[in-house]
Each structure stands twice: as C-alpha cells, then as structure tokens.
Design an enzyme around this catalytic site. Structure first.
Site, PDB file in Angstrom:
ATOM      1  N   LYS A  27       0.876  -1.214   0.152  1.00 59.04           N
ATOM      2  CA  LYS A  27      -0.116   0.103  -0.033  1.00 59.04           C
ATOM      3  C   LYS A  27       0.821   1.417   0.042  1.00 59.04           C
ATOM      4  CE  LYS A  27      -4.326  -2.121   1.176  1.00 59.04           C
ATOM      5  NZ  LYS A  27      -3.790  -3.536   1.263  1.00 59.04           N
TER       6      LYS A  27
HETATM    7  C1  LIG Z   1      -4.453  -4.467   0.512  1.00 58.34           C
HETATM    8  C2  LIG Z   1      -3.738  -5.767   0.517  1.00 58.34           C
HETATM    9  C3  LIG Z   1      -3.923  -6.955  -0.374  1.00 58.34           C
HETATM   10  C4  LIG Z   1      -5.212  -6.810  -1.435  1.00 58.34           C
HETATM   11  O1  LIG Z   1      -4.915  -5.697  -2.400  1.00 58.34           O
HETATM   12  P1  LIG Z   1      -6.342  -4.980  -3.114  1.00 58.34           P
HETATM   13  O2  LIG Z   1      -5.917  -3.948  -3.905  1.00 58.34           O
HETATM   14  O3  LIG Z   1      -7.310  -4.809  -1.901  1.00 58.34           O
HETATM   15  O4  LIG Z   1      -6.993  -6.419  -3.692  1.00 58.34           O
HETATM   16  C5  LIG Z   1      -3.121  -7.830  -0.767  1.00 58.34           C
HETATM   17  N1  LIG Z   1      -2.019  -8.175   0.327  1.00 58.34           N
HETATM   18  C6  LIG Z   1      -1.603  -7.087   1.084  1.00 58.34           C
HETATM   19  C7  LIG Z   1      -0.577  -7.509   1.953  1.00 58.34           C
HETATM   20  C8  LIG Z   1      -2.642  -5.884   1.335  1.00 58.34           C
HETATM   21  O5  LIG Z   1      -2.252  -4.904   2.340  1.00 58.34           O
END
Ligand SMILES: *Cc1c(COP(=O)(O)O)cnc(C)c1O
Length: 480
Positions: free
Chosen positions: A123
C-alpha cells in the site's frame, strides 16, 4: 514522438461507472474519491503506449518510468518536471534502489516485491504518491480536507505514514479495539504529528467500516468536514499501481513477449491496475485473481454469480473481504461501458447481495482473467515449500499469489506473482508454516518501541463524529 504528443495532447477526463455524476479532471477525481452517484471514477478513455514507448521503459529508474506511465492520466494538472520530482521524492524513502524488484523462484516464475516502503506492505507504493498529490492539490486550492478511514490492519498504517505532518490534511483512522495485531496497531499509533488521530472503536472492523460509511453518506457532514477517501476507490491509487506491471513486464522481455500476473486480491484495486496496464497496450497473457477462502471473486469468475458471504478470518487478513469495491470498475468495462447495466447490477447487489452475470459478460471476463481460491492449508504448504526449494521466506498474502500462479506456469509466458507484504509483518503465520521467525527490519523494530497515542470510543456514530468535528481543521473556515 507522434504517439507521445497524442497521449498528452487531449486532456483526459474521468467518468462515473454509474453515469449520473459530472465528468471531472484528474485533480478533481483525486480529491473527490467516490462519485456523487455512488459510482467509481474511471478514465473517459484508456491512454495507450506504443511498442517503442513501452520498450523505452527498460532500465529506467522506477520514478522516471512512473512519470512516463502516469503523465497521460494527470494531463495538464501537473507539469512533467514537477511530476517527476514528486515521484522521486515519494520513492526516496524506499529501502531498495529498484523500488519494486523481481526475484526469480522457478524457471518461469517470479516474485515482484512491493514491500520495500516504510510500512513494509504494497500500500506504500501508491499512498506515498497519493499523499503528495493530494497535499499539492489542496495547497494550490487553499483547501483543507479530513480523511476518515477504517482499517483492519495494513491500510491505516500506510495511510498515516504517508499523510502525517501534511498541513492541509487531518487524518482519522478507526480500528477495532484489541482486534488488530500489535505490529499493525503500533505502526498507526506511534505517529507524533498533530494531524494524526487514531480511534480505537469498541467493536469489530465491520462496525468501524459502518461508521465511516455513515459519515460519508451524511452529505451535510461530508461537506462540513470536506471528507476525503484514501481507500482504493480513489482512482489515483490504482493509477500509481499500474506502473509496476509495466516495469516488471519490461524487465522480462515485454513488449516483445507476453507475461502473466498472479495477484493476491481483496478489494480488486491492485489487479484492476493490471487490467489497466493491459488496456494501455502491455501484452498480458493472463491476470490471475488469487483469493484466500474469502473467495467471492473466484466464485464470480468460475460460476458467474457474484454473491457475498460472511467473512472468515485467515492468515492473510488484508484479503478478508467479501465485497470488492473495485470490481465495479471491471463490471463497467465488461459491459462495454454501459453505465445503465452497471446501475442495474449494483442495485440488484444492494437489494439481494447477489449479481448473476450474463454468459457473454462472463466470457468477456474470462478472456483475460482466471481465478483460484487458496485455502489456509495450501497457503502454509506454499510458504513451506518455497522456503525449502529456494530459501525464500514469503508472507501469507504472497503465498496465496504464488499458489495461484502455479496454475498458470508452463503456459508460454513467465508468471509474476505480486509479493504484497514483508514476512515480518505476519511473524506468527510465518513461524507456524515454516518454523522460522522472519527477521524484523530495523525500521520496524525501532518503531515498535515508541510511545503510543490513541483514543478509545464507543461504537456510536454521534460520539465518533463529535470527536472528529472537534478536531478537524477543515471545519474552521472554507479556506486555510
Ligand atoms: C491490501 C492488500 C492486498 C489486497 O489488495 P487489493 O487492492 O485490496 O486487492 C493484498 N495483500 C496485502 C498485504 C494488502 O495489504
């Protein structure tokens, strides 16, 4: 250079997937988040990169490649030099010089490590840029906004890290008291800046999310606080994530040979960025939706029925989601951009918790997408065998992606599994599967020793909104 002029020449505008909201410029979409008609913003048309332009990305520093890929989406709202500067600054805090490096795990399988940012999860890649873009836009407009978000773990920490100390923005993050891990809580609550507010709600994650939703649906409150969203309904987050699909594919031979991607998926934001890359001209053979047992997306693709069930807690908590907000963006594309059909389907989902796709729509999805559900046992086995065979320690989210990727191996294109979190973020799950404790990076261990600051509030809309109104500076006056 003709191609370049073409993609920069006309200023891109954004339209709502439900067709009843005004079309907006990039900067307006950046600040609006959700469209007023309940839809999500998408580009009015997909910019495309020619073969030469894609090939020319090879070997560029990550921020430079990012500037080339993002610039058609931001149009005239930011000058080319300023955009490059902003991206360089955003990625300067990453602990790997490649920002998003590839690691080979089998002859035709690779991991794309997206966890080298400050909070060790993917993120950061988008939020570090989003915070800078929003801050810049607000200063230009002499405006303040209030970010309110709910988190079950990773998003809150990455958002706080990105927005702390930014004067035009106050950030309030709600987490369920006692229900996030120690590491996750401390990543949020140790920020010392005055614009950061952590609220531990006496309730569950769903209660937190319901509170946030209620605040956004109260249009008077929404306007009074200038509420802004930083979850992946915000187009700018998706846009920034398109970049690593290009850079990784180019490193493995694109545009002259296709690649496949396996993406551990929750809210469908990350994988929609992969779809966008394909629409822009990147030769993508397959996009694999990898889910844990919360498999609404895998069921949708394999049965044609998109139906929400109750959420089950797993070792990959950032994917414990039963309603994938960004899937609406794909539905819009799948129906040939028919906003009326999107409204019909989303209304049906709102009323019955279920959507049944037409056969042509499903066929359309299956041209590019495959989907696999990976259960807890398989996730642990994958972590264990990856360690055995390659010495690589993966986190559970990454393992879900790797397990799904195996289904696409040997089909002519290299498969890149997205590695979305550092194993040190999920030490218990890693130890359970591998009998090894991942080493804690210095950046994390020093953070874990700092003092925490948060307020505990009852699960009560009145109490929570009063708390926010009292502290949010956006209410003080219309301007700064
Ligand atoms: C948010 C997240 C995901 C999923 O991503 P999306 O964009 O919601 O599909 C997968 N792995 C981790 C570690 C995350 O923080």
């Amino acid at each position: 250079m003709a191609g370049r002029a073409e993609i920069r020449g006309t200023d891109l505008h954004y339209v709502s997937t439900r067709g009843n909201a005004p079309s907006l410029s990039f900067e307006e979409v950046l600040l609006a988040g959700l469209a007023r008609d309940g839809g999500l913003y998408v580009p009015g048309e997909w910019p495309s990169l020619g073969t030469d332009e894609i090939a020319a990305l090879a070997g560029l520093p990550y921020a430079d490649a990012a500037a080339r890929i993002i610039s058609p989406f931001v149009g005239e709202d930011i000058g080319a030099d300023e955009l490059l500067e902003l991206l360089r600054d955003a990625y300067a805090g990453f602990s790997h010089p490649a920002v998003a490096p590839l690691v080979q795990i089998a002859p035709d399988q690779w991991l794309l490590e997206l966890f080298h940012g400050p909070t060790l999860a993917f993120k950061d890649v988008a939020l570090q840029v989003l915070a800078r873009l929003m801050s810049r836009a607000l200063v230009r407009r002499s405006r303040r906004v209030t970010i309110v978000g709910a988190t079950s773990g990773d998003t809150g920490g990455a958002a706080i890290e990105a927005f702390r100390g930014r004067d035009a923005i106050d950030i309030f993050i709600l987490h369920p008291k006692g229900r996030v891990s120690d590491v996750q809580r401390k990543q949020m609550t140790t920020a010392v800046e005055d614009n950061v507010h952590n609220i531990a709600v006496e309730g569950t994650f769903d209660d937190c999310q319901a509170l946030v939703k209620a605040m956004f649906n109260d249009l008077e409150l929404r306007d009074r606080l200038s509420l802004a969203a930083v979850n992946s309904i915000n187009w700018a987050r998706i846009m920034v994530q398109i970049v690593y699909y290009f850079t990784s594919a180019v490193a493995l031979g694109a545009p002259f040979r296709p690649v496949s991607f396996s993406v551990p998926t929750g809210n469908f934001g990350d994988i929609f960025a992969g779809y966008a890359a394909a629409r822009m001209g990147l030769p993508v053979q397959r996009l694999v939706i990898a889910t844990n047992v919360n498999d609404i997306l895998a069921r949708a693709l394999n049965t044609g029925i998109y139906e929400s069930k109750s959420v089950v807690a797993t070792s990959s908590p950032s994917m414990d989601i039963q309603v994938s907000s960004n899937f609406e963006r794909l539905i819009f594309e799948m129906t040939g951009r028919d906003a009326g059909r999107v409204r019909t389907l989303m209304d049906a989902f709102g009323a019955t918790g279920k959507i049944t796709f037409a056969q042509e729509e499903l066929d359309q999805l299956r041209v590019l997408f495959s989907a696999y559900r990976v259960d807890e046992n398989k996730t642990a086995l994958t972590m264990n065998s990856l360690l055995d065979e390659t010495g690589y320690l993966a986190d559970p989210h990454t393992a879900v992606g790797v397990a799904a990727a195996c289904n696409e191996a040997g089909k002519g294109a290299p498969v890149i599994a997205l590695s979305t979190a550092h194993p040190a973020k999920f030490p218990e799950a890693v130890e359970r599967a591998c009998s090894v404790l991942p080493p804690t990076p210095e950046r994390l261990s020093s953070q874990l020793e700092r003092e925490e600051r948060y307020s505990v509030l009852a699960d009560d809309m009145q109490r929570v909104s009063a708390f926010i109104i009292e502290r949010a500076r956006a209410t003080e006056s219309a301007g700064l």
